[in-house]
Design a protein around this motif. Structure first.
Motif, PDB file in Angstrom:
ATOM      1  N   LYS A 102     -12.593 -13.445 -20.977  1.00 36.10           N
ATOM      2  CA  LYS A 102     -12.712 -12.312 -22.000  1.00 36.10           C
ATOM      3  C   LYS A 102     -13.277 -12.530 -23.139  1.00 36.10           C
ATOM      4  O   LYS A 102     -14.173 -11.951 -23.712  1.00 36.10           O
ATOM      5  N   PHE A 103     -12.955 -13.645 -23.891  1.00 33.34           N
ATOM      6  CA  PHE A 103     -13.259 -14.276 -25.069  1.00 33.34           C
ATOM      7  C   PHE A 103     -14.850 -14.671 -25.057  1.00 33.34           C
ATOM      8  O   PHE A 103     -15.526 -14.344 -25.956  1.00 33.34           O
ATOM      9  N   ILE A 104     -14.901 -15.558 -24.213  1.00 31.53           N
ATOM     10  CA  ILE A 104     -16.442 -16.013 -23.867  1.00 31.53           C
ATOM     11  C   ILE A 104     -17.347 -14.949 -23.549  1.00 31.53           C
ATOM     12  O   ILE A 104     -18.396 -14.913 -24.260  1.00 31.53           O
ATOM     13  N   PHE A 105     -17.257 -14.094 -22.610  1.00 31.89           N
ATOM     14  CA  PHE A 105     -18.170 -13.073 -22.452  1.00 31.89           C
ATOM     15  C   PHE A 105     -18.024 -12.061 -23.438  1.00 31.89           C
ATOM     16  O   PHE A 105     -19.169 -11.280 -23.306  1.00 31.89           O
ATOM     17  N   SER A 106     -17.293 -11.576 -24.112  1.00 36.33           N
ATOM     18  CA  SER A 106     -17.288 -10.638 -25.386  1.00 36.33           C
ATOM     19  C   SER A 106     -18.217 -11.213 -26.295  1.00 36.33           C
ATOM     20  O   SER A 106     -18.935 -10.459 -26.987  1.00 36.33           O
ATOM     21  N   THR A 107     -18.222 -12.578 -26.622  1.00 35.03           N
ATOM     22  CA  THR A 107     -19.186 -13.260 -27.442  1.00 35.03           C
ATOM     23  C   THR A 107     -20.311 -13.145 -26.990  1.00 35.03           C
ATOM     24  O   THR A 107     -21.365 -12.755 -27.743  1.00 35.03           O
ATOM     25  N   ILE A 108     -20.696 -13.503 -25.636  1.00 33.80           N
ATOM     26  CA  ILE A 108     -21.937 -13.234 -25.071  1.00 33.80           C
ATOM     27  C   ILE A 108     -22.427 -11.806 -25.061  1.00 33.80           C
ATOM     28  O   ILE A 108     -23.718 -11.508 -25.167  1.00 33.80           O
ATOM     29  N   LYS A 109     -21.672 -10.872 -25.008  1.00 38.25           N
ATOM     30  CA  LYS A 109     -22.024  -9.519 -24.881  1.00 38.25           C
ATOM     31  C   LYS A 109     -22.688  -9.189 -26.280  1.00 38.25           C
ATOM     32  O   LYS A 109     -23.642  -8.435 -26.442  1.00 38.25           O
ATOM     33  N   GLU A 110     -21.745  -9.693 -27.561  1.00 42.24           N
ATOM     34  CA  GLU A 110     -22.478  -9.375 -28.870  1.00 42.24           C
ATOM     35  C   GLU A 110     -23.688 -10.049 -29.139  1.00 42.24           C
ATOM     36  O   GLU A 110     -24.518  -9.348 -29.617  1.00 42.24           O
ATOM     37  N   ILE A 111     -23.982 -11.089 -28.137  1.00 40.86           N
ATOM     38  CA  ILE A 111     -25.342 -11.812 -28.592  1.00 40.86           C
ATOM     39  C   ILE A 111     -26.390 -10.912 -27.872  1.00 40.86           C
ATOM     40  O   ILE A 111     -27.515 -10.776 -28.396  1.00 40.86           O
ATOM     41  N   ALA A 112     -26.179 -10.388 -26.507  1.00 40.55           N
ATOM     42  CA  ALA A 112     -27.014  -9.594 -25.784  1.00 40.55           C
ATOM     43  C   ALA A 112     -27.266  -8.411 -26.705  1.00 40.55           C
ATOM     44  O   ALA A 112     -28.349  -7.773 -26.785  1.00 40.55           O
ATOM     45  N   SER A 113     -26.002  -7.700 -27.255  1.00 40.07           N
ATOM     46  CA  SER A 113     -26.466  -6.493 -28.213  1.00 40.07           C
ATOM     47  C   SER A 113     -27.414  -6.790 -29.432  1.00 40.07           C
ATOM     48  O   SER A 113     -28.221  -6.045 -29.596  1.00 40.07           O
ATOM     49  N   GLU A 114     -27.182  -7.886 -29.795  1.00 41.03           N
ATOM     50  CA  GLU A 114     -28.220  -8.512 -31.136  1.00 41.03           C
ATOM     51  C   GLU A 114     -29.646  -8.477 -30.350  1.00 41.03           C
ATOM     52  O   GLU A 114     -30.592  -8.324 -31.298  1.00 41.03           O
ATOM     53  N   HIS A 115     -30.015  -8.660 -29.427  1.00 41.50           N
ATOM     54  CA  HIS A 115     -31.060  -8.883 -28.813  1.00 41.50           C
ATOM     55  C   HIS A 115     -31.444  -7.517 -27.889  1.00 41.50           C
ATOM     56  O   HIS A 115     -32.702  -7.555 -27.245  1.00 41.50           O
TER      57      HIS A 115
END
Length: 266
Positions: A102-115
Motif C-alpha cells: 500500500k505504501f509503495i504503490f501509493s508512492t508510485i501512484k503519486e509519481i504517475a500522477s505527476e507525469h
C-alpha cells in the motif's frame, strides 16, 4: 510458439495498447522485465518504469533494473526512500506485505500522477494467486492493473515467452523483497536486512543459483535448490560459508535439508 501462448501474448499486447500510456512498477525480475519489454514494443515512448529503492530491496537487484531499463531505452525513475517509518511494516505482522504494498504503490501512484499517467501496471501473474499474498489486496485498492494475470499467463509461460522474445531474465531465479526472510512477528530492522543481503550476495558470488537466507533470531537458515545441496559436501565450501556468515554477524549457521521453498516463511 504454441498457439495458446501466442494468443495470450496477443491479448497482453491488446490490453496494454488500450491503455495508451502506462507506468510500470519495475523490479527488473522475470515478470516485470517481460512486462516492460512487451509494453515498450507496444507503446514505445509512452512507457515509464518506476523502481522503488528502499530498505527491503537488494542493491544488486536495483542495479540490474537500471541496466535492463537502459538497454530497452525506457524512461526510468529510481525513487529512493531512506527509511520506512511504517510500524505495520517493521512490526512484521501477518499483513506486513499488505501495508508495505500500500505504501509503495501509493508512492508510485503519486509519481504517475505527476507525469499525467492514469494506469499503473505490475508484474503479478496467474501463478502468484497460488501463494499467500496479502499485498494483492492493496493493489486492488489502488487500482493497479496486472496485465500478466489478466492475460492468464503463468510464471512458466512468462519464462517461455521471455526466451522467445530474447529477454535475458527468462531463466533468472525467483526473487522477493528481503523482508520475506524474517519470520512473522519478528521485528524488521535495517541491520537484519543488510546482513541477509550480504549473505545472499555471498551465495550468488559462489555460484549458487536459487537461494534464501532466512533469519531466526541468532540462527541463519540457508535454503538452496536441492540439486545444489551437494555443494555443501565440500569441506572447503562449508568452511568458507561458515566463516563468512559469522563475519557478517550470524551466531549459528545452518542448512535447510528440505532445500529452497518459495514462501516457506508464510
Amino acid at each position: 510458439m504454441e498457439a495458446i501462448l501466442e494468443n495470450k501474448l496477443e491479448n497482453l499486447k491488446k490490453h496494454i495498447s488500450d491503455m495508451e500510456k502506462v507506468v510500470i512498477a519495475y523490479s527488473g525480475g522475470v515478470d516485470s522485465n517481460f512486462l516492460l519489454k512487451v509494453a515498450k514494443d507496444t507503446l514505445g515512448d509512452n512507457v515509464l518504469a518506476v523502481t522503488i529503492c528502499a530498505m527491503m530491496h537488494s542493491k544488486r537487484e536495483i542495479e540490474e533494473a537500471k541496466q535492463y531499463a537502459k538497454y530497452y531505452g525506457v524512461n526510468h525513475i529510481i525513487h529512493e526512500i531512506d527509511k520506512i517509518d511504517l510500524k505495520e511494516f517493521t512490526d512484521n505482522g501477518p499483513l506486513r506485505c499488505y501495508y508495505c504494498k500500500k505504501f509503495i504503490f501509493s508512492t508510485i501512484k503519486e509519481i504517475a500522477s505527476e507525469h499525467n499517467i492514469k494506469y499503473i501496471l505490475d508484474g503479478t501473474n496467474l501463478s502468484d494467486l497460488d501463494d499467500y499474498r496479502p499485498g494483492l489486496k492493496a493493489l486492488e485498492e489502488i487500482n493497479v492493473v496486472s496485465p500478466l494475470k489478466n492475460s492468464k499467463l503463468t510464471k512458466e509461460e512468462i519464462r517461455i515467452l521471455s526466451k522467445e522474445l530474447n529477454v535475458d531474465t527468462y531463466n533468472k531465479p525467483s526473487f522477493s523483497c528481503l523482508a520475506t526472510r524474517i519470520p512473522v512477528n519478528n521485528k524488521i530492522t535495517e541491520e537484519k536486512l543488510r546482513m541477509i543481503e550480504e549473505g545472499e550476495n555471498f551465495l550468488q558470488d559462489n555460484n549458487f543459483n536459487q537461494y534464501r537466507v532466512r533469519l531466526h533470531d541468532d540462527i541463519v537458515r540457508i535454503e538452496v535448490e536441492k540439486k545444489e545441496i551437494n555443494k555443501f559436501f565440500d569441506k572447503e565450501m562449508i568452511n568458507k560459508i561458515n566463516v563468512k556468515f559469522k563475519e557478517i554477524g550470524f551466531k549459528y549457521v545452518t542448512l535447510d535439508l528440505e532445500g529452497y521453498q518459495m514462501g516457506s516463511m508464510n
